[in-house]
Scaffold this motif. Structure first.
Motif, PDB file in Angstrom:
ATOM      1  N   ARG A 168     -12.780   1.717   5.969  1.00  0.00           N
ATOM      2  CA  ARG A 168     -11.479   1.411   5.372  1.00  0.00           C
ATOM      3  C   ARG A 168     -10.706   0.391   6.212  1.00  0.00           C
ATOM      4  NH1 ARG A 168      -6.430   2.415   6.011  1.00  0.00           N
ATOM      5  NH2 ARG A 168      -6.780   3.762   7.814  1.00  0.00           N
ATOM      6  N   LYS A 169     -10.663   0.624   7.511  1.00  0.00           N
ATOM      7  CA  LYS A 169      -9.915  -0.279   8.391  1.00  0.00           C
ATOM      8  C   LYS A 169     -10.575  -1.654   8.462  1.00  0.00           C
ATOM      9  CE  LYS A 169      -7.987   3.408  11.271  1.00  0.00           C
ATOM     10  NZ  LYS A 169      -8.013   4.060  12.609  1.00  0.00           N
ATOM     11  N   THR A 222      -4.955   2.307   1.143  1.00  0.00           N
ATOM     12  CA  THR A 222      -5.366   3.598   0.585  1.00  0.00           C
ATOM     13  C   THR A 222      -6.438   3.337  -0.470  1.00  0.00           C
ATOM     14  OG1 THR A 222      -3.669   3.589  -1.153  1.00  0.00           O
ATOM     15  CG2 THR A 222      -3.079   4.615   0.962  1.00  0.00           C
ATOM     16  N   TYR A 265     -12.933  14.416   4.119  1.00  0.00           N
ATOM     17  CA  TYR A 265     -12.250  13.162   4.437  1.00  0.00           C
ATOM     18  C   TYR A 265     -10.790  13.225   3.972  1.00  0.00           C
ATOM     19  CZ  TYR A 265     -10.591   8.408   4.348  1.00  0.00           C
ATOM     20  OH  TYR A 265      -9.815   7.291   4.540  1.00  0.00           O
ATOM     21  N   ARG A 283      -4.344   8.529   3.225  1.00  0.00           N
ATOM     22  CA  ARG A 283      -5.183   7.376   2.876  1.00  0.00           C
ATOM     23  C   ARG A 283      -5.951   7.588   1.575  1.00  0.00           C
ATOM     24  NH1 ARG A 283      -2.688   3.539   5.611  1.00  0.00           N
ATOM     25  NH2 ARG A 283      -2.524   4.021   7.841  1.00  0.00           N
ATOM     26  N   GLU A 342     -13.436   6.091   7.781  1.00  0.00           N
ATOM     27  CA  GLU A 342     -12.176   5.490   8.233  1.00  0.00           C
ATOM     28  C   GLU A 342     -12.412   4.103   8.818  1.00  0.00           C
ATOM     29  OE1 GLU A 342      -8.297   6.017   8.837  1.00  0.00           O
ATOM     30  OE2 GLU A 342      -9.320   6.198   6.920  1.00  0.00           O
ATOM     31  N   LYS A 343     -13.516   3.954   9.536  1.00  0.00           N
ATOM     32  CA  LYS A 343     -13.818   2.636  10.104  1.00  0.00           C
ATOM     33  C   LYS A 343     -14.088   1.625   9.001  1.00  0.00           C
ATOM     34  CE  LYS A 343     -16.130   0.166  13.739  1.00  0.00           C
ATOM     35  NZ  LYS A 343     -16.720   0.268  15.086  1.00  0.00           N
ATOM     36  N   HIS A 390      -7.535  12.814   6.163  1.00  0.00           N
ATOM     37  CA  HIS A 390      -6.719  11.599   5.963  1.00  0.00           C
ATOM     38  C   HIS A 390      -6.032  11.647   4.595  1.00  0.00           C
ATOM     39  CE1 HIS A 390      -8.427   9.774   9.566  1.00  0.00           C
ATOM     40  NE2 HIS A 390      -9.615  10.161   9.146  1.00  0.00           N
TER      41      HIS A 390
END
Length: 328
Positions: free
Chosen positions: A106-107, A113, A129, A136, A103-104, A133
């Motif tokens: 991705r951000k 997505t 995952y 996402r 997630e980190k 999420h």
């Protein structure tokens, strides 16, 4: 495609090798720095590739399953392995740490997505995952499905696969005193994390060679040696995860499938996979209306199996034809 002796070579089915346009080290906290790279098209279809193991690390060949003119491909080394640091560390290293790391990534890369591509343990982590999420995750590409259940671990580390490869199984078992052979994973774990460095190295290599020998039908059980550093990270991390049940409840992935039934998935499974038998892929696909399961005949577990390669490339190509990507 290139042909050799009348046969299509495995790697000729892949896209040409390409260099990343971005390499970085990402601080994910807890003292861990993870390696991340991007290649392909900067504004392409985003996909994150989740390597196996745990502890396997990503490799350049993983870039080649995607059309570089269509995809933005993100690869990363999970905590403790590959180019991530600290090396072979199991501190603050669980499935949930890895989900948070994804997630980190991705951000940090400002991706809304993405698709998730993973095999073996990478399939496990991809599924967890996505279940964490689902908003996402656009698409799942899964290979050699491992659901991290006790029965699957018992198969590979409790003698099931050993019935087909008794000579290799004997090599794996003989290092452990007879009084501890009822729990080989536990016995290996104690040595892999013990103070005896010589024993640690010997058990790490034996653990890694056992799995490597059974990965591909082309190996035919050949116990190839692997680099010692790779063996250490791979064996320590696998042992750490497996003695802890991958930090999941028993049967958790199948229990939580209702969270991702709406997500399209391609599942590619070798019919003669000795590491992750096909029953797990079949159970996963059963009732998942948006999933397409392809059993590859005369194929084992490895990503390098020619039939597996072809099916995965076909799947990534097909996804570029989805209506949402017509702008590409």
């Amino acid at each position: 495609m290139n042909k050799t002796a009348g046969h299509i070579s495995a790697e000729s089915q892949l896209y040409p090798s390409s260099e990343p346009f971005d390499r970085r080290t990402l601080d994910v906290g807890d003292g861990h720095q993870i390696y991340v790279e991007q290649c392909g098209r900067r504004d392409g279809i985003p996909v994150i590739v989740v390597h196996g193991g745990p502890g396997g690390g990503c490799s350049p060949i993983m870039r080649r399953f995607f059309n570089p003119e269509k995809y933005r491909v993100i690869l990363f080394d999970q905590r403790g392995c590959g180019r991530s640091r600290p090396f072979a560390s199991v501190e603050h290293n669980t499935t949930w740490h890895l989900v948070a790391d994804m997630e980190k990534i991705r951000k940090t890369l400002e991706i809304d997505t993405w698709s998730v591509f993973g095999g073996s343990w990478g399939a496990t982590l991809s599924l967890v995952y996505a279940q964490t999420h689902p908003d996402r995750t656009d698409k799942l590409f899964l290979r050699g499905v491992f659901l991290a259940r006790k029965a699957e671990l018992d198969w590979f580390y409790g003698g099931g696969a050993g019935k087909y490869w008794p000579e290799l199984w004997e090599r794996f078992v003989h290092l452990v005193p007879e009084g501890e052979r009822h729990d080989l994973m536990g016995a290996y774990h104690r040595r892999l994390f013990g103070d005896d460095r010589e024993a640690q190295s010997e058990f790490a290599m034996t653990w890694a060679v056992w799995e490597n020998a059974l990965a591909s039908m082309g190996n035919n059980g050949t116990p190839y040696q692997v680099p010692q550093n790779y063996a250490l990270a791979f064996s320590r991390l696998e042992s750490h995860y497996f003695v802890n049940g991958a930090f999941l409840d028993e049967g958790q992935i199948l229990r939580d499938m209702h969270k991702i039934h709406h997500i399209p998935a391609t599942i590619v499974q070798g019919r003669y996979d000795m590491i992750c038998p096909p029953t797990s892929a079949w159970e996963l696909a059963k009732g998942w209306n948006n999933a397409n399961l392809t059993m590859i005949p005369a194929a084992g577990h490895a990503l390098s199996e020619p039939g597996v390669m072809r099916a995965l490339v076909d799947a990534t190509n097909a996804w570029t034809n989805d209506a949402r990507w017509v702008y590409l």
